[in-house]
Each structure stands twice: as structure tokens, then as C-alpha cells.
Design an enzyme around this catalytic site. Structure first.
Site, PDB file in Angstrom:
ATOM      1  N   CYS A  69       0.807  -1.225   0.000  1.00  0.00           N
ATOM      2  CA  CYS A  69       0.000   0.000   0.000  1.00  0.00           C
ATOM      3  C   CYS A  69       0.836   1.269   0.000  1.00  0.00           C
ATOM      4  O   CYS A  69       0.483   2.255  -0.647  1.00  0.00           O
ATOM      5  CB  CYS A  69      -0.937   0.004   1.199  1.00  0.00           C
ATOM      6  SG  CYS A  69      -2.034  -1.436   1.282  1.00  0.00           S
TER       7      CYS A  69
ATOM      8  N   ASP B  86      -3.063  -2.969   7.307  1.00  0.00           N
ATOM      9  CA  ASP B  86      -4.234  -3.691   7.804  1.00  0.00           C
ATOM     10  C   ASP B  86      -4.308  -5.096   7.219  1.00  0.00           C
ATOM     11  O   ASP B  86      -4.668  -6.057   7.905  1.00  0.00           O
ATOM     12  CB  ASP B  86      -5.499  -2.920   7.442  1.00  0.00           C
ATOM     13  CG  ASP B  86      -5.699  -1.691   8.314  1.00  0.00           C
ATOM     14  OD1 ASP B  86      -4.692  -1.076   8.687  1.00  0.00           O
ATOM     15  OD2 ASP B  86      -6.847  -1.355   8.615  1.00  0.00           O
TER      16      ASP B  86
ATOM     17  N   GLU C 282     -10.243  -5.188  13.127  1.00  0.00           N
ATOM     18  CA  GLU C 282     -11.165  -5.530  12.059  1.00  0.00           C
ATOM     19  C   GLU C 282     -11.374  -7.045  12.038  1.00  0.00           C
ATOM     20  O   GLU C 282     -10.445  -7.811  12.280  1.00  0.00           O
ATOM     21  CB  GLU C 282     -10.624  -5.064  10.707  1.00  0.00           C
ATOM     22  CG  GLU C 282     -10.550  -3.554  10.595  1.00  0.00           C
ATOM     23  CD  GLU C 282      -9.990  -3.076   9.264  1.00  0.00           C
ATOM     24  OE1 GLU C 282     -10.079  -1.866   9.010  1.00  0.00           O
ATOM     25  OE2 GLU C 282      -9.465  -3.913   8.498  1.00  0.00           O
TER      26      GLU C 282
ATOM     27  N   SER D 195     -13.258  -4.728   8.071  1.00  0.00           N
ATOM     28  CA  SER D 195     -12.518  -4.280   6.905  1.00  0.00           C
ATOM     29  C   SER D 195     -13.498  -3.731   5.883  1.00  0.00           C
ATOM     30  O   SER D 195     -14.664  -4.133   5.829  1.00  0.00           O
ATOM     31  CB  SER D 195     -11.749  -5.457   6.302  1.00  0.00           C
ATOM     32  OG  SER D 195     -11.342  -5.165   4.987  1.00  0.00           O
TER      33      SER D 195
END
Length: 534
Positions: A29, A61, A424, A450
């Protein structure tokens, strides 16, 4: 000392522009942001400024999902905002560009800009290309759902490994309308990011041009003294909520927009989301509930096309100012729709007449919870509670095939303070889908989801269990009802019995007694208030 760092008298005579970078080498990311920063700095120099780059943290994440490491994710949002604020205040920057990628870096950046209120903008690094597996496009969502399919015996180990090897082909944030792309869209609807700057895919050669343009733009912001307080207004926040609803965005947007509004000093509560949802149609056919990924949206016409559609229906505050100095209506007017595209529907051919997220309240969530309805056709569900006091315990039950059709999975003590860090639950929700239970069970948690989560799932249940919320009183077998039409999450147990159970309840021992996690657990507010620490 600045001369010792390579700056000349000429450099010091120009405006000093901070370039806050969330680059890390861990995960796709933010992996490419180090290179993109060079182009941003070149644009700043070209426009007469002196760029000074510094770094802050980022937690992936996707990598931490389903592990204890996920507890660090939401905590990092506060650390990112704090660290950017500290470096900018300490060095008295004239302007600021923040490069962002993974989920919490985006709201953290906007929160810092709102606090500092110096001319600045956010630049998203773009989405990852979809992977290709067995002749179809795939994303990280497919991998998590495949884990459930594997556990249910519907997918063998070799195919799971092949999917894992192909789902994420390079740099960029997760490709669906998950949290990163949702928050990138939020920034454009808010006006704190230039319209179209986030849509260009991470590895597209045009991204370098975008970066240089943003470098030049921040100098224009400094020249015009255009500050975040003129951009992050109540109308702009309503535009951002509308953008989330129209694109079927992540439930995390509720949490982050509440936090951003608080930092900007603009009144916004969880009760403000349903009225916007009820007037905004779902028009973008994006994963996880739809067919397409973020790069498909870019090719179709981008976020500007979504904004133009909403403006055509009078559904946005068109006069809200953006970082370019132009209104959002002026920016959206330049949208170029690709003939024949199927990603963004018209208002008269919408996927749903109302938006993708709803807020439920009721005796199980007096302060509210969030449900994503994009991609789901179920409007109600009643079933017996299957109660778990951690994500791991719930996942083990799914993995063992112990969850049955009709059940309501309850995962508690995963809230902002109780987790701590509000993990999450994608590992659990995706495993349920992969096991073929996505359309026959419901789930509620005081943790988060998520952006890749789909199905009838209620997150951010508040008050959380660790602070004595009603979710702490639920027992196995209790009837639980989701009623989307009535906007209600209800426990079918008499109020007096719930109060009796809570009177006998005692909070669990904290998971951390020292360090940043313990500090966060002591300071963090309810999810219904954005889970902020200030």
C-alpha cells in the site's frame, strides 16, 4: 543546522514545505511512496518552494488482519496525526503535503491538517492492480474468503496457495472500495485532495505527473493562504458522507469522518449519517458488494464522474470549495465518462435507491452501530446468539464448522478500549462467506470491519463490552434481531434481565498495562464519537 543538511541561503529564503510521507517497506500500500515523494518535491521546487521530507508510521491492515497485530492499526491513526502535527509545529512549515496509502494513514493525515490549519493537501498513492487467477480478476478479499472455503473443504490447498501468489501483483492500496479507496474518495469529496488525484492507479506512469502537479498546487495554496478550515466545513462533510454512500464505501468511514470533524471543530454526530444515506442512491458497482475495482472506476471516469452524477440530482453542496480554489461542482464538470462504461450507474438506473451504509440503534447498541448494506439484499434477520469474547475464538468456531445457518455471531471485547485498538474482523467475516454462510448468518461486534467485509454485519456496537455496554450481557442462545428498515439492532431479552446481568458483570483485566496500547485504552473515546484520544 539546516545548512548542514544541505540547504542554501536561497533554499531558506523560499517557503518551507513539509512533505509528510507514510512510506514503509512492509506491504504494497505504501511501498511506492518513497519514489512518489521525489516527484512531489520536484513540483514544489519548480513552483518556488523548499521541500523538507519526513516520515511517519504506517500499519498494514491486510498483513495484520486476523492477528494480534491488528490492534495496532487504529491506534496508528492517532500516532500518525500526532507525529505529523509535532514535526510541522516544531519546524514552522509554511505548507504541507501528506502522502498516504494504507487505511489509517489517510484519516490520520486529514486530522493532522485540520489541527495545524496551515495550507496543505493529501495525496493518495493509488490503488493496486487486480491480480489474475483462474481467468478472473481477484483482490485480497478473495484470499480471505478462500481461507473460509478451504476450511469448509470447498477449496484445496494448492488452489489457495495459487490464489495467494497472484492476488496482489505489485504496489498500491487494496483494490476494491475498501477503506483506503473509500477514504481517498472522501478526501476528494471533502476538497482536501485535488479531484482526480487519487484515482490514477499506483503503477500508472501518469502518477508521477500527478505528484508533480500536487507539489505545484501546495505552493499555490500557500500563495492564496487557503487553509483546511475553509475546506472542511459541514457542507463538505455531508458531501464526503454522500460519496461514501454512493460508492458502497467502508464502514470505517463513519469512524474516520467523526474524528476528522472533531479535529476541524465542525459539529457531526453518528445520527447525521442516516439522513444523508436515505437521500443518496448507490450508483457505483464496486467490490466488495459489486463487480468492479478502483482501477475500473478510474477508467470509467473516476470519482469526478460519481460527483457529477450526484450534482446532476442536486445531491451535493456544489459550492463547497476544494484545494484547487474551484468548487466541487466546477471540478466535477470536467469529468470524462468512458462510453459504454458499467461501473457508475445513472441516478435513474441506480443499484439501490439509498446508500451503502446505515446506522442502527436499539437496546443492543444504544449509542449506535454501523451496517454496510451495499451488496446485501437481506433487510432483517433474527437468530440465536453465538457469543465469543475474542476474534480468535470466533474464527476457531467458524474454522471448525461450528457456526450454523441462522446464527448471529457476537464478537465482543474488541472495541476501542477493550481490544484495545478495535480490530477488524475480516478473517471471521470472510471465512463465513467462504464457508457458504454469508447469506444465512449475521454478525455483530464492538470491533470494526474491513472495507472488504460483506454480508449482514454490524460493527462499532456502542457502548462497547469493556465499558459495560449491553453487548456484554448477551448470552448464547439469546435471540438477536437485525431490522434494517427500522434501523434497529435488538436483543430479545427483557430490559430488567439485561440490567440484572450487567449488575453482576465485572470488566475483564486490561490486555495491556504499559506502553502505547495501555495509554490508548485509557484515553480513547467511544466508537460512536470517532474513537479519538484528544
Amino acid at each position: 543546522m539546516l545548512k548542514a543538511a544541505g540547504l542554501s541561503d536561497a533554499d531558506l529564503a523560499r517557503p518551507l514545505i513539509g512533505v509528510a510521507n507514510t512510506w514503509i517497506e512492509i506491504g504494497p500500500c505504501n511501498y511506492h511512496l518513497r519514489a512518489l515523494a521525489a516527484d512531489v518535491k520536484a513540483g514544489i521546487r519548480e513552483a518556488g518552494g523548499t521541500p523538507l521530507e519526513f516520515n511517519t508510521v504506517s500499519i498494514s491492515d491486510g498483513i495484520t488482519m486476523g492477528t494480534a497485530g491488528m490492534r495496532a492499526s487504529l491506534v496508528s491513526r492517532e500516532v500518525i496525526a500526532d507525529s505529523i502535527e509535532l514535526v510541522a509545529r516544531g519546524n514552522l512549515f509554511d505548507g504541507l503535503v501528506v502522502l498516504v496509502g494504507c487505511d489509517k494513514t489517510i484519516p490520520g493525515a486529514v486530522m493532522a491538517l485540520a489541527r495545524l490549519d496551515i495550507p496543505g493537501t493529501v495525496l493518495y498513492g493509488g490503488a493496486i492492480a487486480p491480480g489474475s487467477w483462474e481467468g478472473r480478476d481477484v483482490t485480497i478479499q478473495d484470499v480471505f474468503e478462500a481461507v473460509g472455503a478451504h476450511a469448509a473443504g470447498r477449496l484445496d490447498s494448492s488452489r489457495l496457495k495459487a490464489l495467494e501468489d497472484h492476488a496482489c501483483p505489485g504496489a498500491g492500496a487494496c483494490g476494491g472500495q475498501f477503506t483506503a479507496n473509500t477514504m481517498a474518495a472522501v478526501c476528494e469529496f471533502l476538497g482536501i485532495a485535488a479531484m482526480g488525484s487519487g484515482s490514477v492507479p499506483a503503477v500508472d506512469p501518469l502518477r508521477r505527473d500527478v505528484c508533480a502537479r500536487i507539489g505545484r498546487l501546495v505552493m499555490d495554496l500557500v500563495d492564496r493562504d487557503l487553509r483546511p478550515s475553509r475546506l472542511i466545513t459541514r457542507p463538505a462533510l455531508e458531501n464526503a458522507i454522500a460519496g461514501v454512500m454512493a460508492t458502497g464505501g467502508s464502514t470505517n468511514a463513519v469512524l474516520h469522518l467523526l474524528a476528522i470533524a472533531r479535529e476541524a471543530g465542525v459539529p457531526l454526530t453518528i445520527d447525521d449519517f442516516n439522513p444523508v444515506n436515505d437521500r443518496i442512491p448507490l450508483i457505483a458497482d464496486l467490490k466488495p458488494g459489486g463487480r468492479f475495482v478502483a482501477n475500473d472506476l478510474y477508467r470509467a471516469g473516476g470519482i469526478a464522474l460519481v460527483a457529477r452524477r450526484l450534482l446532476e440530482g442536486g445531491l451535493l453542496h456544489g459550492d463547497a470549495t476544494t484545494v484547487t480554489g474551484r468548487s466541487i461542482a466546477e471540478e466535477a464538470a470536467g469529468a470524462r465518462e468512458t462510453p459504454g462504461q458499467e461501473v457508475v450507474r445513472t441516478l435513474t438506473d441506480c443499484l439501490k435507491p439509498t446508500g451503502g451504509l446505515v446506522i442502527l440503534k436499539g437496546n443492543l447498541a444504544p449509542d449506535g452501530c454501523v451496517v454496510k448494506v451495499a451488496g446485501s439484499t437481506r433487510l432483517a434477520h433474527t437468530g440465536p446468539a453465538r457469543v465469543f469474547d475474542s476474534e480468535e475464538a470466533a474464527f476457531a468456531a467458524v474454522d471448525a464448522g461450528a457456526i450454523r445457518a441462522g446464527d448471529v455471531v457476537v464478537i465482543r471485547y474488541e472495541g476501542p478500549a477493550g481490544g484495545p485498538g478495535m480490530r477488524e474482523m475480516l478473517a471471521v467475516t470472510a471465512a463465513l462467506v467462504g464457508a457458504g454462510l454469508g447469506d444465512s448468518v449475521a454478525l455483530l461486534t464492538d470491533g470494526r470491519f474491513s472495507g472488504a467485509t460483506r454480508g449482514l454485519m454490524a460493527g462499532h456496537v456502542a457502548p462497547e463490552a469493556a465499558r459495560g455496554g449491553p453487548i456484554a450481557a448477551v448470552r448464547d442462545g439469546d435471540p438477536v434481531t437485525f431490522d434494517i428498515a427500522a434501523r434497529e439492532l435488538r436483543l430479545g431479552v427483557a430490559d430488567a434481565e439485561v440490567q440484572r446481568r450487567l449488575a453482576a458483570w465485572a470488566p475483564p483485566a486490561p490486555a495491556f498495562t504499559t506502553g502505547v496500547m495501555a495509554k490508548y485504552a485509557r484515553l480513547v473515546s467511544s466508537a460512536s464519537e470517532g474513537a479519538v484520544t484528544g
